[in-house]
Scaffold this motif. Structure first.
Motif, PDB file in Angstrom:
ATOM      1  N   UNK A  59       9.225  81.704  70.272  1.00 29.80           N
ATOM      2  CA  UNK A  59       8.680  81.638  68.767  1.00 29.80           C
ATOM      3  C   UNK A  59       8.899  80.359  68.016  1.00 29.80           C
ATOM      4  N   UNK A  60      10.022  79.515  68.754  1.00 28.66           N
ATOM      5  CA  UNK A  60       9.958  78.114  67.893  1.00 28.66           C
ATOM      6  C   UNK A  60       9.337  77.023  68.533  1.00 28.66           C
ATOM      7  N   UNK A  61       8.578  77.500  69.785  1.00 21.80           N
ATOM      8  CA  UNK A  61       7.685  76.443  70.425  1.00 21.80           C
ATOM      9  C   UNK A  61       6.490  76.289  69.637  1.00 21.80           C
ATOM     10  N   UNK A  62       5.626  77.416  69.088  1.00 23.16           N
ATOM     11  CA  UNK A  62       4.620  77.093  68.288  1.00 23.16           C
ATOM     12  C   UNK A  62       4.862  76.782  67.124  1.00 23.16           C
ATOM     13  N   UNK A  63       6.182  76.859  66.509  1.00 24.09           N
ATOM     14  CA  UNK A  63       6.570  76.461  65.138  1.00 24.09           C
ATOM     15  C   UNK A  63       6.643  74.790  65.235  1.00 24.09           C
ATOM     16  N   UNK A  64       7.153  74.507  66.167  1.00 26.85           N
ATOM     17  CA  UNK A  64       7.186  73.055  66.375  1.00 26.85           C
ATOM     18  C   UNK A  64       5.764  72.415  66.542  1.00 26.85           C
ATOM     19  N   UNK A  65       4.890  73.140  67.160  1.00 29.10           N
ATOM     20  CA  UNK A  65       3.756  72.367  67.282  1.00 29.10           C
ATOM     21  C   UNK A  65       3.062  72.427  65.692  1.00 29.10           C
ATOM     22  N   UNK A  66       3.390  73.576  65.133  1.00 29.15           N
ATOM     23  CA  UNK A  66       2.701  73.477  63.522  1.00 29.15           C
ATOM     24  C   UNK A  66       3.239  72.418  62.715  1.00 29.15           C
ATOM     25  N   UNK A  67       4.360  71.863  63.029  1.00 30.18           N
ATOM     26  CA  UNK A  67       4.746  70.688  62.206  1.00 30.18           C
ATOM     27  C   UNK A  67       3.591  69.836  61.926  1.00 30.18           C
ATOM     28  N   UNK A  68       2.812  69.572  62.939  1.00 33.59           N
ATOM     29  CA  UNK A  68       1.533  68.613  63.084  1.00 33.59           C
ATOM     30  C   UNK A  68       0.629  69.012  61.861  1.00 33.59           C
ATOM     31  N   UNK A  69       0.430  70.406  61.838  1.00 29.28           N
ATOM     32  CA  UNK A  69      -0.323  71.000  60.495  1.00 29.28           C
ATOM     33  C   UNK A  69       0.295  70.296  59.340  1.00 29.28           C
ATOM     34  N   UNK A  70       1.441  70.496  58.854  1.00 31.34           N
ATOM     35  CA  UNK A  70       2.203  70.076  57.617  1.00 31.34           C
ATOM     36  C   UNK A  70       1.826  68.734  57.555  1.00 31.34           C
ATOM     37  N   UNK A  71       2.171  68.042  58.600  1.00 33.89           N
ATOM     38  CA  UNK A  71       1.735  66.440  58.439  1.00 33.89           C
ATOM     39  C   UNK A  71       0.363  66.071  57.969  1.00 33.89           C
ATOM     40  N   UNK A  72      -0.501  66.878  58.635  1.00 34.35           N
ATOM     41  CA  UNK A  72      -1.950  66.518  58.442  1.00 34.35           C
ATOM     42  C   UNK A  72      -2.367  67.108  56.971  1.00 34.35           C
ATOM     43  N   UNK A  73      -1.510  67.995  56.395  1.00 32.19           N
ATOM     44  CA  UNK A  73      -1.676  68.552  55.180  1.00 32.19           C
ATOM     45  C   UNK A  73      -1.342  67.706  54.135  1.00 32.19           C
ATOM     46  N   UNK A  74      -0.264  67.303  54.321  1.00 31.80           N
ATOM     47  CA  UNK A  74       0.538  66.090  53.354  1.00 31.80           C
ATOM     48  C   UNK A  74      -0.205  64.864  53.344  1.00 31.80           C
ATOM     49  N   UNK A  75      -0.437  64.295  54.318  1.00 27.88           N
ATOM     50  CA  UNK A  75      -1.032  62.734  54.323  1.00 27.88           C
ATOM     51  C   UNK A  75      -2.415  63.169  53.717  1.00 27.88           C
ATOM     52  N   UNK A  76      -3.303  64.175  53.902  1.00 28.31           N
ATOM     53  CA  UNK A  76      -4.535  64.484  53.569  1.00 28.31           C
ATOM     54  C   UNK A  76      -4.482  64.470  51.993  1.00 28.31           C
ATOM     55  N   UNK A  77      -3.485  65.390  51.585  1.00 31.45           N
ATOM     56  CA  UNK A  77      -3.302  65.576  49.933  1.00 31.45           C
ATOM     57  C   UNK A  77      -2.973  64.090  49.328  1.00 31.45           C
ATOM     58  N   UNK A  78      -2.108  63.389  49.843  1.00 27.51           N
ATOM     59  CA  UNK A  78      -1.866  62.094  49.481  1.00 27.51           C
ATOM     60  C   UNK A  78      -3.008  61.221  49.477  1.00 27.51           C
ATOM     61  N   UNK A  79      -3.594  61.077  50.630  1.00 23.81           N
ATOM     62  CA  UNK A  79      -4.634  60.294  50.372  1.00 23.81           C
ATOM     63  C   UNK A  79      -5.744  60.498  49.499  1.00 23.81           C
ATOM     64  N   UNK A  80      -6.085  62.001  49.192  1.00 27.05           N
ATOM     65  CA  UNK A  80      -7.195  62.359  48.242  1.00 27.05           C
ATOM     66  C   UNK A  80      -6.616  61.890  47.106  1.00 27.05           C
ATOM     67  N   UNK A  81      -5.514  62.444  46.707  1.00 23.89           N
ATOM     68  CA  UNK A  81      -5.016  61.733  45.214  1.00 23.89           C
ATOM     69  C   UNK A  81      -4.977  60.386  44.950  1.00 23.89           C
ATOM     70  N   UNK A  82      -4.521  59.618  45.907  1.00 23.78           N
ATOM     71  CA  UNK A  82      -4.774  58.165  45.861  1.00 23.78           C
ATOM     72  C   UNK A  82      -6.311  57.581  45.727  1.00 23.78           C
ATOM     73  N   UNK A  83      -6.977  58.352  46.374  1.00 22.78           N
ATOM     74  CA  UNK A  83      -8.752  58.039  46.236  1.00 22.78           C
ATOM     75  C   UNK A  83      -8.919  58.344  44.827  1.00 22.78           C
TER      76      UNK A  83
END
Ligand code: ADP
Ligand code: MG
Lengths: 334, 277
Positions: free
Chosen positions: B127-151
């Motif tokens: 269960x925890x393995x896939x959830x650790x991999x999912x951290x990448x998804x949150x990172x992508x989401x956060x960085x993209x949101x800030x980038x869009x906002x800043x743009x």
């Protein structure tokens, strides 16, 4: 037990059977899939569980492999109770299920490396083991290909390879050759024999009578969740009853008299073949076959060839389960 | 003792049970989590469309909400962005963790799960393995949101440090909330069912929060729910970090809330997962 908080798993003395199953039961709702099955497999043996589709073979194996809970009865692997110490049992077994249990999104190498890493191999060892196993199963050319390009036979081999990473002493194979073409099937049989030669114990299931006959030291026949017979392939054939004495006669006109004599000595009714020179005589007591030959000689009837055949496993199966539907047709309607 | 030399000890290594272990240790479980996370990352690389939600949603929703509601709520788009971006972040993270439950359910129905279950590994690592991999998804989401906002003209006053801290908080919150959806994954009978239940949890949580509108514009009865909603606390904490660079009490509440969610739902999920059969 009140003395210990956690009982250590029963340690095998080295004489414990590889598999010991007593009164095993599994229900799915109202269906009793496994009905008081008993089974024992000695280390080093290949035991075949033979039965038609729906007989309860997969359910039995899944309980032994800790994949399914046991409703009642007991199962031990090398003396370790499956329900009490599943983690220990998992270290003793390799499981190749009826349907491929590899990750479709990974390549063959990645699958084997993943299972190696999960079982405590270092990155390097996992990679080396993957390469070695792929080579051994003739999959090195397909190592980096996506699994959806794999044929049924390649998938089976990869699945078996995945079960061997930790070199388990006991291997479960659920219908290892169902759906494979004859050549691939023969290769799988060779692989299974090699594993046993290397010291593994194998419990396999099959719907194919010739497969059980070819591979297994002992066969347990199950139907509707019940074990209906057990023994070596030869014992099973003997259990079903008579063998047949086949006589080839030198002269065509002696056939009538020969049939009379053989029928009188053996107490059964011989069948004449259409070409008139061959007699098939059911044998109730193999000890009387010599008497038939003596009686024929005294009557001056010349015999050119003789053989005593045992019934085929198909006949055995028919006699034991009282069903005559072919395993092949069951496979199609699944 | 020369006599003992002539009588060799019995070959105990013939005993297959010798040397086996009764449980997977914590370190075993962590290493196995690593292996399962590696699997998750490879899968993500093979099927990048899995990242569709965390890529498209921040871009689309930021632009849409900013131009539609910006004027009405904050007077103009630039003034609305400091309010909106943290809201979008929280919403994207929640959407991303819905996928965790769906994926877990799909995984449980796959043939490979039999293999994982028959191996001597810690149940929870599956269960925890896939959830650790999912951290990448949150990172992508956060960085993209800030980038869009800043743009679009957003200038987070919290600076690089504040933004980094708020991204960390969003990742932590998303990961914690994903345990709720993972639990849904273990109780629902199909991936489609997980999707449905998760939507029913996610929509009220994101829209009945302060993610897109100031709370005092809402009717009183709704304000009570919105103030109680954990998503509101996360959104406020992210605003505090990104827009002022200060660690406020809201940050502490958000972190504690996340810990509480994990403390409740992680054991529930692992228990349900291990017992399913
Ligand atoms: N998960 C399940 N739920 C309900 N019934 C099942 C399940 N698995 C097997 N069965 C039933 O149990 C019986 C035995 O099935 P199975 O062990 O798969 O047979 P076999 O492997 O010999 O073909 C069948 O009647 C089958 O329909
Ligand atoms: Mg089966």
């Amino acid at each position: 037990m009140t003395t210990l908080l956690h009982d250590p798993p029963t340690r095998s003395t080295g004489t414990a059977p590889a598999v010991l199953v007593q009164d095993l039961v599994k229900n799915f709702g109202a269906t009793r899939a496994v009905d008081h099955v008993n089974l024992e497999v000695t280390a080093g043996e290949i035991v075949g569980v033979l039965g038609p589709n729906g007989a309860g073979k997969t359910t039995t194996l899944r309980m032994l492999a800790t994949l399914l809970s046991i409703d009642s009865g007991r199962a031990q692997i090398f003396g370790v109770d499956v329900a009490e110490s599943p983690h220990v049992v998992r270290q003793l077994i390799g499981v190749t299920g009826q349907y491929a249990s590899v990750d479709e999104n990974l390549t063959a190498t990645e699958n084997l490396r993943l299972f190696g890493r999960l079982q405590g191999l270092s990155r390097h060892d996992a990679r080396a083991t993957a390469t070695e196993l792929l080579g051994r199963f003739g999959l090195e050319d397909a190592a980096g290909r996506p699994l959806r390009q794999f044929s049924g036979g390649m998938r089976r081999r990869l699945d078996l390879a995945a079960s061997l990473i930790s070199r388990p002493p006991l291997i479960f194979l659920d219908e290892p050759t169902t759906g494979l073409d004859p050549r691939t099937r023969g290769q799988m049989w060779d692989t299974i024999r090699t594993l046993v030669a290397e010291g593994a114990t194998i419990l396999l299931t099959t719907q194919y009578l010739d497969e059980a006959d070819q591979l297994a030291d002992r066969i347990a026949v199950i139907d509707h969740g019940r074990k209906v017979a057990e023994g070596t392939p030869d014992q099973l054939k003997a259990q079903v009853g008579s063998s047949t004495l086949i006589l080839d006669l030198a002269e065509m006109d002696t056939e009538g008299r020969a049939a009379q004599i053989a029928g009188r000595v053996l107490g059964t009714t011989p069948f004449r073949s259409p070409e008139g020179r061959r007699l098939n005589v059911p044998v109730s007591d193999p000890g009387l076959v010599g008497d038939v030959l003596v009686a024929l000689r005294q009557a001056a009837i010349e015999v050119t060839a003789l053989q005593v055949t045992q019934p085929t496993l198909d006949e055995v199966f028919l006699a034991l389960t009282g069903r005559d539907d072919e395993p092949a047709t069951r496979e199609e309607i699944r | 003792m020369t006599a003992t030399l002539t009588a060799p000890a019995p070959l105990v290594r013939n005993d297959p049970v010798a040397g086996t272990r009764t449980h997977a240790s914590l370190t075993d479980g962590l290493r196995q989590t690593g292996a399962m996370a590696w699997r998750g990352l490879i899968t993500m690389r093979r099927a990048p469309e899995q990242l569709f939600d965390v890529v498209v949603q921040p871009l689309l929703f930021t632009a849409m909400f900013a131009y539609i509601f910006g004027g009405a709520i904050a007077g103009d788009v630039a003034a609305y962005l400091p309010l909106l971006i943290p809201g979008i972040l929280a919403q994207t993270a929640l959407t991303a963790c819905m996928a965790t439950g769906v994926q877990l359910r799909e995984d449980m129905d796959k043939g490979v799960m039999d293999r994982f279950t028959s191996l001597p590994i810690a149940r929870w690592a599956t269960v925890t393995g896939p959830m650790v991999a999912d951290l990448v998804r949150y990172l992508v989401a956060s960085v993209l949101t800030f980038t869009t906002g800043i743009a679009m003209g957003y200038r987070p006053a919290g600076g690089v440090g504040g933004v980094a801290a708020s991204i960390l908080l969003v990742i932590a919150a998303g990961w914690s909330m994903s345990w709720v959806f993972a639990w849904v994954g273990t109780i629902a009978s199909s991936a489609r069912g997980v999707q449905g239940i998760s939507m029913m949890i996610m929509f009220p949580l994101t829209f009945l929060s302060n993610a897109f509108v100031p709370v005092d514009t809402l009717p009183g009865w709704l304000q009570a729910f919105v103030r109680f909603n954990p998503v509101s606390h996360v959104v406020t904490a992210v605003r505090d970090l990104a827009n002022t660079g200060t660690v406020t009490s809201q940050v502490a509440i958000a972190v504690l809330g996340c810990a509480a969610v994990v403390a409740v739902f992680a054991p529930l999920t692992v228990h349900r997962f291990a017992r399913r059969r």
